[in-house]
Design an enzyme around this catalytic site. Structure first.
Site, PDB file in Angstrom:
ATOM      1  NE  ARG A   1       3.152  -0.368   9.508  1.00 55.47           N
ATOM      2  CZ  ARG A   1       3.373  -1.662   9.742  1.00 55.47           C
ATOM      3  NH1 ARG A   1       3.836  -2.438   8.780  1.00 55.47           N
ATOM      4  NH2 ARG A   1       3.143  -2.166  10.944  1.00 55.47           N
TER       5      ARG A   1
ATOM      6  CB  CYS B   1      10.334  -4.666   9.972  1.00 50.39           C
ATOM      7  SG  CYS B   1      10.239  -6.404  10.480  1.00 50.39           S
TER       8      CYS B   1
END
Length: 283
Positions: A180, A238
């Protein structure tokens, strides 16, 4: 006081003169809806069995505000968060232990919120519910109302501009999975990639196969290799401020203070004017 507690130590403290308040924060980031399967139900998991005396806390409703421009898990309002904690029996003069199903992310979100708003003694059960060897309960407790009044600290929280600046002047760690960060996949947010200058540091690498944190010395070595030195200003983000809290907790175990960008990638990537970097290179 440390940031985490073992199941053995917790069992001892629960029989002491000032036992901790137990918060059950079972939650999972799930893409089940997209696959046609039901989403994870933390409340049902709690009802099926929890630590005796533990109170269920809903991460999506009590540890976060509704999704919006500030991300998928914006910080809850102080009044709402304080009311939820008091309903759970949280008081300033009594320790708190949060746990989840073993991943540690949800419990760390509660730990971070309580610490950031001034609670003096809150820890996470290392390894979560799977580490507990005692009996479980299906009874729902009715704790006495607590007296906790959250007061946010002047530091420890980053906004988008602060995170961007820290990526240039200190160390900004990206706690998501490496793919990611590199922008190879993005199953949740608008676009893949990372904040320019941020360093990839998946929080899954802070724990062993049993879900428990690596020893403090190993964590210090890991973060040192990522550029964290004794006087480095450190921040973490995050996807939406949940797994990032787990990385802040890992840093605390290592003895390193760090700030959390609570809006994280879900807030950053929602604004098309903000720059996005892809690939393994931080820049």
């Amino acid at each position: 006081m440390t940031a985490i507690i073992t199941a053995t130590r917790l069992a001892d403290e629960l029989t002491g003169a000032n036992p901790p308040v137990l918060l059950d924060i079972r939650w999972q980031l799930t893409l089940a809806k997209a696959a046609g399967a039901p989403a994870f139900d933390g409340r049902a998991a709690y009802a099926a069995g929890h630590l005796p005396g533990a109170v269920f806390v809903d991460l999506d409703r009590e540890l976060a505000a509704p999704p919006g421009a500030n991300g998928r898990h914006p910080l809850p309002g102080l009044a709402e968060f304080g009311a939820a904690m008091r309903r759970a029996g949280v008081s300033s003069g009594r320790p708190v232990v949060a746990y989840d199903g073993g991943q540690g992310w949800a419990a760390a979100r509660a730990w971070w919120l309580l610490r950031w708003t001034g609670h003096p003694d809150v820890r996470v059960l290392d390894g979560g519910l799977p580490s507990w060897e005692g009996e479980l309960s299906t009874e729902t407790p009715a704790p006495a109302e607590g007296d906790y009044r959250p007061v946010p600290a002047a530091s420890g929280l980053l906004d988008a501009d602060g995170a961007a600046a820290l990526a240039r002047t200190g160390v900004l760690l990206d706690a998501r999975a490496g793919e990611r960060y590199r922008g190879e996949v993005e199953p949740v947010d608008r676009v893949g990639g990372h904040i320019p200058g941020a360093v990839s540091a998946p929080t899954t690498e802070n724990v062993g196969p049993d879900g428990r944190f690596l020893p403090a010395a190993e964590l210090r070595d890991r973060f040192k290799a990522l550029g964290v030195s004794g006087d480095t200003e450190v921040g973490v983000y995050c996807g939406s401020g949940v797994s990032g809290a787990h990385e802040v907790l890992a840093l605390a175990v290592a003895g390193v203070p760090a700030a959390l960008y609570a809006g994280s990638w879900s807030e950053w990537s929602a604004d098309p004017t903000r720059p996005v970097a892809v690939g393994a290179d931080p820049q």
